[in-house]
Write a protein that holds these residues in place. Sequence first.
Motif, PDB file in Angstrom:
ATOM      1  N   HIS A 207     -49.643  34.370 -20.174  1.00 23.37           N
ATOM      2  CA  HIS A 207     -50.410  33.948 -21.345  1.00 23.37           C
ATOM      3  C   HIS A 207     -51.528  34.946 -21.645  1.00 23.37           C
ATOM      4  O   HIS A 207     -51.723  35.351 -22.791  1.00 23.37           O
ATOM      5  N   ALA A 208     -52.236  35.353 -20.602  1.00 23.85           N
ATOM      6  CA  ALA A 208     -53.343  36.297 -20.784  1.00 23.85           C
ATOM      7  C   ALA A 208     -52.868  37.673 -21.229  1.00 23.85           C
ATOM      8  O   ALA A 208     -53.458  38.295 -22.110  1.00 23.85           O
TER       9      ALA A 208
ATOM     10  N   HIS B 251     -52.362  37.176 -25.345  1.00 20.49           N
ATOM     11  CA  HIS B 251     -53.727  37.531 -25.751  1.00 20.49           C
ATOM     12  C   HIS B 251     -54.069  38.997 -25.530  1.00 20.49           C
ATOM     13  O   HIS B 251     -55.171  39.424 -25.848  1.00 20.49           O
TER      14      HIS B 251
ATOM     15  N   THR C 212     -59.106  37.849 -23.584  1.00 20.62           N
ATOM     16  CA  THR C 212     -59.840  36.634 -23.234  1.00 20.62           C
ATOM     17  C   THR C 212     -60.883  36.872 -22.154  1.00 20.62           C
ATOM     18  O   THR C 212     -61.443  35.923 -21.617  1.00 20.62           O
TER      19      THR C 212
ATOM     20  N   ARG D 127     -61.785  35.084 -18.043  1.00 18.33           N
ATOM     21  CA  ARG D 127     -61.310  33.706 -17.858  1.00 18.33           C
ATOM     22  C   ARG D 127     -59.998  33.613 -17.089  1.00 18.33           C
ATOM     23  O   ARG D 127     -59.904  32.838 -16.137  1.00 18.33           O
ATOM     24  N   PRO D 128     -58.964  34.368 -17.458  1.00 14.95           N
ATOM     25  CA  PRO D 128     -57.726  34.235 -16.683  1.00 14.95           C
ATOM     26  C   PRO D 128     -57.866  34.685 -15.230  1.00 14.95           C
ATOM     27  O   PRO D 128     -57.224  34.124 -14.332  1.00 14.95           O
TER      28      PRO D 128
END
Length: 70
Positions: free
Chosen positions: A11-12, A16, A20, A23-24
């Motif tokens: 996901h990171a 993205h 981000t 956070r990840p």
Amino acid sequence: PEDALIHVCTHAVDHHRLATGLRPLVDIQALVARRGVDIDWSAVVRRATAWKCARSVALLLSLGKRHLGA
């Protein structure tokens, strides 16, 4: 925990493009701190390879280890 770890990584990285921030990496650190002894690392490698996201997983895990000791 294996699927959660792969999800955070892909996901990171893939969704993205690492935009981000930390956070990840913090998510990975928390997941490994809580469930590290339960994580089947061979399963992570097998699934990430089968799902064609091994590079994304390796990248984020490497960054997590380097910057947060996760």
